[in-house]
Design a protein around this motif. Structure first.
Motif, PDB file in Angstrom:
ATOM      1  N   LEU A 365       0.823  -1.202   0.000  1.00  0.00           N
ATOM      2  CA  LEU A 365       0.000   0.000   0.000  1.00  0.00           C
ATOM      3  C   LEU A 365       0.861   1.258   0.000  1.00  0.00           C
ATOM      4  O   LEU A 365       0.485   2.282  -0.589  1.00  0.00           O
ATOM      5  CB  LEU A 365      -0.949  -0.013   1.202  1.00  0.00           C
ATOM      6  CG  LEU A 365      -2.059  -1.067   1.150  1.00  0.00           C
ATOM      7  CD1 LEU A 365      -2.853  -1.082   2.450  1.00  0.00           C
ATOM      8  CD2 LEU A 365      -2.992  -0.821  -0.025  1.00  0.00           C
ATOM      9  N   GLN A 366       2.005   1.185   0.655  1.00  0.00           N
ATOM     10  CA  GLN A 366       2.930   2.326   0.602  1.00  0.00           C
ATOM     11  C   GLN A 366       3.416   2.569  -0.824  1.00  0.00           C
ATOM     12  O   GLN A 366       3.470   3.705  -1.298  1.00  0.00           O
ATOM     13  CB  GLN A 366       4.121   2.069   1.523  1.00  0.00           C
ATOM     14  CG  GLN A 366       3.809   2.237   2.997  1.00  0.00           C
ATOM     15  CD  GLN A 366       5.029   1.985   3.857  1.00  0.00           C
ATOM     16  OE1 GLN A 366       5.807   1.074   3.588  1.00  0.00           O
ATOM     17  NE2 GLN A 366       5.200   2.795   4.894  1.00  0.00           N
ATOM     18  N   VAL A 367       3.757   1.488  -1.529  1.00  0.00           N
ATOM     19  CA  VAL A 367       4.204   1.624  -2.916  1.00  0.00           C
ATOM     20  C   VAL A 367       3.079   2.178  -3.788  1.00  0.00           C
ATOM     21  O   VAL A 367       3.307   3.019  -4.664  1.00  0.00           O
ATOM     22  CB  VAL A 367       4.702   0.273  -3.457  1.00  0.00           C
ATOM     23  CG1 VAL A 367       5.003   0.367  -4.952  1.00  0.00           C
ATOM     24  CG2 VAL A 367       5.944  -0.185  -2.711  1.00  0.00           C
ATOM     25  N   ASN A 419      -6.693  -2.192   4.087  1.00  0.00           N
ATOM     26  CA  ASN A 419      -6.107  -1.331   5.120  1.00  0.00           C
ATOM     27  C   ASN A 419      -4.881  -2.026   5.683  1.00  0.00           C
ATOM     28  O   ASN A 419      -4.675  -3.216   5.467  1.00  0.00           O
ATOM     29  CB  ASN A 419      -7.119  -1.049   6.232  1.00  0.00           C
ATOM     30  CG  ASN A 419      -6.883   0.306   6.872  1.00  0.00           C
ATOM     31  OD1 ASN A 419      -5.750   0.788   6.915  1.00  0.00           O
ATOM     32  ND2 ASN A 419      -7.941   0.923   7.381  1.00  0.00           N
ATOM     33  N   ALA A 420      -4.087  -1.286   6.397  1.00  0.00           N
ATOM     34  CA  ALA A 420      -2.892  -1.833   7.032  1.00  0.00           C
ATOM     35  C   ALA A 420      -2.486  -0.918   8.171  1.00  0.00           C
ATOM     36  O   ALA A 420      -2.842   0.271   8.195  1.00  0.00           O
ATOM     37  CB  ALA A 420      -1.752  -1.965   6.016  1.00  0.00           C
ATOM     38  N   MET A 421      -1.753  -1.477   9.122  1.00  0.00           N
ATOM     39  CA  MET A 421      -1.307  -0.673  10.259  1.00  0.00           C
ATOM     40  C   MET A 421      -0.478   0.518   9.788  1.00  0.00           C
ATOM     41  O   MET A 421      -0.529   1.597  10.375  1.00  0.00           O
ATOM     42  CB  MET A 421      -0.479  -1.544  11.217  1.00  0.00           C
ATOM     43  CG  MET A 421      -0.008  -0.809  12.469  1.00  0.00           C
ATOM     44  SD  MET A 421      -1.403  -0.139  13.448  1.00  0.00           S
ATOM     45  CE  MET A 421      -2.169  -1.670  13.991  1.00  0.00           C
ATOM     46  N   GLU A 422       0.259   0.343   8.704  1.00  0.00           N
ATOM     47  CA  GLU A 422       1.075   1.436   8.185  1.00  0.00           C
ATOM     48  C   GLU A 422       0.226   2.637   7.792  1.00  0.00           C
ATOM     49  O   GLU A 422       0.675   3.785   7.898  1.00  0.00           O
ATOM     50  CB  GLU A 422       1.884   0.955   6.979  1.00  0.00           C
ATOM     51  CG  GLU A 422       3.076   0.070   7.339  1.00  0.00           C
ATOM     52  CD  GLU A 422       2.680  -1.373   7.606  1.00  0.00           C
ATOM     53  OE1 GLU A 422       3.581  -2.199   7.818  1.00  0.00           O
ATOM     54  OE2 GLU A 422       1.473  -1.691   7.608  1.00  0.00           O
ATOM     55  N   LEU A 423      -1.019   2.378   7.322  1.00  0.00           N
ATOM     56  CA  LEU A 423      -1.911   3.481   6.969  1.00  0.00           C
ATOM     57  C   LEU A 423      -2.332   4.281   8.192  1.00  0.00           C
ATOM     58  O   LEU A 423      -2.536   5.491   8.127  1.00  0.00           O
ATOM     59  CB  LEU A 423      -3.146   2.938   6.258  1.00  0.00           C
ATOM     60  CG  LEU A 423      -2.991   2.506   4.797  1.00  0.00           C
ATOM     61  CD1 LEU A 423      -4.289   1.883   4.304  1.00  0.00           C
ATOM     62  CD2 LEU A 423      -2.619   3.683   3.928  1.00  0.00           C
ATOM     63  N   VAL A 424      -2.485   3.595   9.314  1.00  0.00           N
ATOM     64  CA  VAL A 424      -2.897   4.273  10.552  1.00  0.00           C
ATOM     65  C   VAL A 424      -1.745   5.099  11.110  1.00  0.00           C
ATOM     66  O   VAL A 424      -1.916   6.254  11.527  1.00  0.00           O
ATOM     67  CB  VAL A 424      -3.375   3.230  11.589  1.00  0.00           C
ATOM     68  CG1 VAL A 424      -3.739   3.926  12.894  1.00  0.00           C
ATOM     69  CG2 VAL A 424      -4.549   2.436  11.042  1.00  0.00           C
ATOM     70  N   ILE A 425      -0.570   4.510  11.114  1.00  0.00           N
ATOM     71  CA  ILE A 425       0.595   5.191  11.685  1.00  0.00           C
ATOM     72  C   ILE A 425       1.085   6.314  10.779  1.00  0.00           C
ATOM     73  O   ILE A 425       1.503   7.382  11.246  1.00  0.00           O
ATOM     74  CB  ILE A 425       1.731   4.167  11.919  1.00  0.00           C
ATOM     75  CG1 ILE A 425       1.280   3.113  12.935  1.00  0.00           C
ATOM     76  CG2 ILE A 425       3.004   4.859  12.399  1.00  0.00           C
ATOM     77  CD1 ILE A 425       2.266   1.987  13.113  1.00  0.00           C
ATOM     78  N   ASP A 426       1.028   6.066   9.473  1.00  0.00           N
ATOM     79  CA  ASP A 426       1.588   7.021   8.505  1.00  0.00           C
ATOM     80  C   ASP A 426       0.570   7.245   7.385  1.00  0.00           C
ATOM     81  O   ASP A 426       0.728   6.748   6.277  1.00  0.00           O
ATOM     82  CB  ASP A 426       2.899   6.464   7.948  1.00  0.00           C
ATOM     83  CG  ASP A 426       3.537   7.385   6.914  1.00  0.00           C
ATOM     84  OD1 ASP A 426       3.241   8.588   6.937  1.00  0.00           O
ATOM     85  OD2 ASP A 426       4.326   6.875   6.082  1.00  0.00           O
ATOM     86  N   PRO A 427      -0.530   7.971   7.661  1.00  0.00           N
ATOM     87  CA  PRO A 427      -1.595   8.120   6.661  1.00  0.00           C
ATOM     88  C   PRO A 427      -1.142   8.770   5.360  1.00  0.00           C
ATOM     89  O   PRO A 427      -1.740   8.531   4.313  1.00  0.00           O
ATOM     90  CB  PRO A 427      -2.638   8.984   7.382  1.00  0.00           C
ATOM     91  CG  PRO A 427      -1.887   9.662   8.475  1.00  0.00           C
ATOM     92  CD  PRO A 427      -0.828   8.706   8.898  1.00  0.00           C
ATOM     93  N   GLN A 428      -0.111   9.585   5.408  1.00  0.00           N
ATOM     94  CA  GLN A 428       0.390  10.206   4.188  1.00  0.00           C
ATOM     95  C   GLN A 428       1.391   9.311   3.449  1.00  0.00           C
ATOM     96  O   GLN A 428       1.812   9.634   2.343  1.00  0.00           O
ATOM     97  CB  GLN A 428       1.057  11.548   4.516  1.00  0.00           C
ATOM     98  CG  GLN A 428       0.100  12.568   5.107  1.00  0.00           C
ATOM     99  CD  GLN A 428      -1.019  12.921   4.160  1.00  0.00           C
ATOM    100  OE1 GLN A 428      -0.795  13.132   2.973  1.00  0.00           O
ATOM    101  NE2 GLN A 428      -2.243  12.994   4.675  1.00  0.00           N
ATOM    102  N   MET A 429       1.722   8.193   4.067  1.00  0.00           N
ATOM    103  CA  MET A 429       2.635   7.220   3.476  1.00  0.00           C
ATOM    104  C   MET A 429       3.943   7.874   3.002  1.00  0.00           C
ATOM    105  O   MET A 429       4.348   7.737   1.855  1.00  0.00           O
ATOM    106  CB  MET A 429       1.950   6.492   2.308  1.00  0.00           C
ATOM    107  CG  MET A 429       0.924   5.471   2.750  1.00  0.00           C
ATOM    108  SD  MET A 429       1.692   4.135   3.672  1.00  0.00           S
ATOM    109  CE  MET A 429       0.312   3.036   3.919  1.00  0.00           C
ATOM    110  N   LYS A 430       4.601   8.588   3.909  1.00  0.00           N
ATOM    111  CA  LYS A 430       5.842   9.265   3.556  1.00  0.00           C
ATOM    112  C   LYS A 430       7.077   8.463   3.942  1.00  0.00           C
ATOM    113  O   LYS A 430       8.205   8.860   3.642  1.00  0.00           O
ATOM    114  CB  LYS A 430       5.903  10.637   4.231  1.00  0.00           C
ATOM    115  CG  LYS A 430       4.823  11.605   3.758  1.00  0.00           C
ATOM    116  CD  LYS A 430       4.939  12.954   4.454  1.00  0.00           C
ATOM    117  CE  LYS A 430       3.885  13.927   3.943  1.00  0.00           C
ATOM    118  NZ  LYS A 430       3.986  15.246   4.624  1.00  0.00           N
TER     119      LYS A 430
END
Length: 441
Positions: A365-367, A419-430
């Protein structure tokens, strides 16, 4: 030519019918023959409604009082499915039938239909950045390495997309009245699962899972085809046709065992179809005359149904009022409820080939946000990419795409549902980790 469920010859009907009767829907004796006719014969009433623009408008409860479904149905408002082995000539026949009958042609689903998004991004170009589990093969990739563990994920995705495509065909008929010629249906998709299992391209656990999903999903489609056309072509001839295409990987993968399993499996498929649909089967070793096929279709009664005589056409006769038909029209146009009832909540944790590592999902999802979409926003909500401003009134049950219609869940809608935990922690995916694949794979 071998023909199953043939009703009567077109020549006899034309001899018995009064002049001009076929154009008027002649009633022979007490029973009216409701058969498909050539587009040049079909006559619509002067007040026949214009096609409903369902791909832009959808079809909601609020639309039902203003646009009735039954008013659109004619004798050509039918669903024809063309079936046959690989390289049997389905596509050519389907196109020609649709042209002669005035039907809408739906080609066989291909992975390109969901791997290229609305912005022109081909996800395969980003596979080197994706964790392996998300590099779903297209058919050419499958042919090159059919033993890859992702063959199972590909087959599951194809089945689900065939499911959506079948609903698309039903939606087109109910919203426009135009008949549809569809190449393959989800009902016959199992012939490929059988072939893949025979060659050990998919594992036993996935094979059991596939049939469990199939058993749960097909009833959610409700409507079976009116007519199934099966092209019977010997395996040797199919292999000859494949060799003529000149695709090296395809030739290596689709051997006699693979095609032979498909051929045998189609016997079970046709037996299943026979309970619900009319069947015309043709020896297509040498492609026949399409005009003759059209005559056989015109000679087949695709309307007569008696409750005590079997299940053929039952689901097409069960709705008897406009309210019921409008309900089904909303169901197949939205697709969301059908998809939810068919696939939601079915566990995959026992199927190793379908397992998704949560960390892999987060990186994927980050990619998608950083490299593919280059935006934290979902499909349809990126003004910089030309999307229009969309607000709360665009919300739909089970999806938040701005459009009221979607073609395939796996096209773009899946992105709204992950969804993924990374989306919660880093919603802007930076915080994309460029070394993730090197460190974890």
């Amino acid at each position: 030519m071998v023909v199953y469920d043939r009703v009567s010859s077109l020549a006899v009907r034309r001899l018995l019918a009064p002049a001009g009767a076929l154009k008027q829907g002649w009633k022979g004796g007490e029973q009216q023959m409701r058969s498909i006719v050539h587009k040049s014969i079909l006559q619509l009433p002067e007040n026949y409604p214009q096609p409903w623009d369902y791909k832009n408008k959808g079809y909601q409860y609020t639309d039902a009082p203003f646009d009735c479904t039954q008013d659109r149905f004619t004798q050509n408002s039918r669903l024809i499915v063309v079936e046959g082995n690989v390289a049997s000539g389905k596509s050519s026949l389907a196109r020609q039938l649709a042209d002669q009958l005035g039907f809408y042609h739906m080609p066989e689903f291909k992975m390109d239909d969901v791997l290229i998004d609305r912005y022109g991004n081909d996800l395969r170009k980003f596979y080197h950045l994706f964790p392996k589990r998300f590099r779903i093969p297209d058919m050419q990739m499958f042919y090159k390495n059919p033993m890859d563990e992702l063959s199972a994920a590909m087959q599951e995705r194809i089945f689900r997309c065939r499911f959506d495509q079948y609903l698309n065909a039903l939606a087109h008929i109910m919203n426009t009245g135009q008949g549809v010629v569809l190449e393959r249906a989800p009902h016959s998709d199992f012939v490929f699962a059988n072939a893949m299992r025979a060659k050990n391209y998919i594992g036993h656990e996935f094979f059991k899972y596939y049939y469990f999903v199939r058993k749960n999903a097909l009833p959610k489609l409700n409507f079976w085809p009116h007519l199934v056309i099966y092209l019977d072509v010997p395996v040797a001839k199919c292999m000859e046709n494949i060799r003529k295409r000149g695709k090296v990987e395809e030739i290596a993968c689709l051997d006699e065992e693979y095609l032979g399993t498909i051929e045998e499996s189609y016997k079970d498929s046709l037996r299943e179809y026979r309970k619900h649909s009319k069947i015309l089967a043709f020896d297509w070793s040498t492609p026949g005359d399409v005009d003759s096929v059209v005559e056989d279709i015109e000679a087949t009664d695709l309307d007569f149904f008696e409750w005590h005589s079997g299940d053929v056409f039952e689901e097409w006769h069960a709705p008897v009022d406009e309210i019921t038909w409008n309900g089904w029209r909303q169901y197949v146009t939205s697709k969301s409820n059908a998809h939810f009832y068919a696939f939601d909540g079915i566990e995959t944790h026992d199927v190793g080939e379908l397992y998704i590592n949560p960390r892999d999902a987060g990186h994927f999802l980050q990619v998608m946000r950083q490299e593919v979409l280059k935006s934290p926003y979902a499909y349809g909500y990126n003004l910089k990419k030309g999307d229009e401003m969309a607000g709360m009134d665009n919300w739909r049950t089970f999806h938040v795409l701005p459009e009221k219609w979607y073609e395939y869940w796996w096209k773009e809608l899946w992105y709204d549902n992950w969804n993924a935990m990374e989306l919660v922690i880093d919603p802007q995916m930076k915080n994309l980790d460029p070394d993730y694949l090197h460190a974890h794979h």
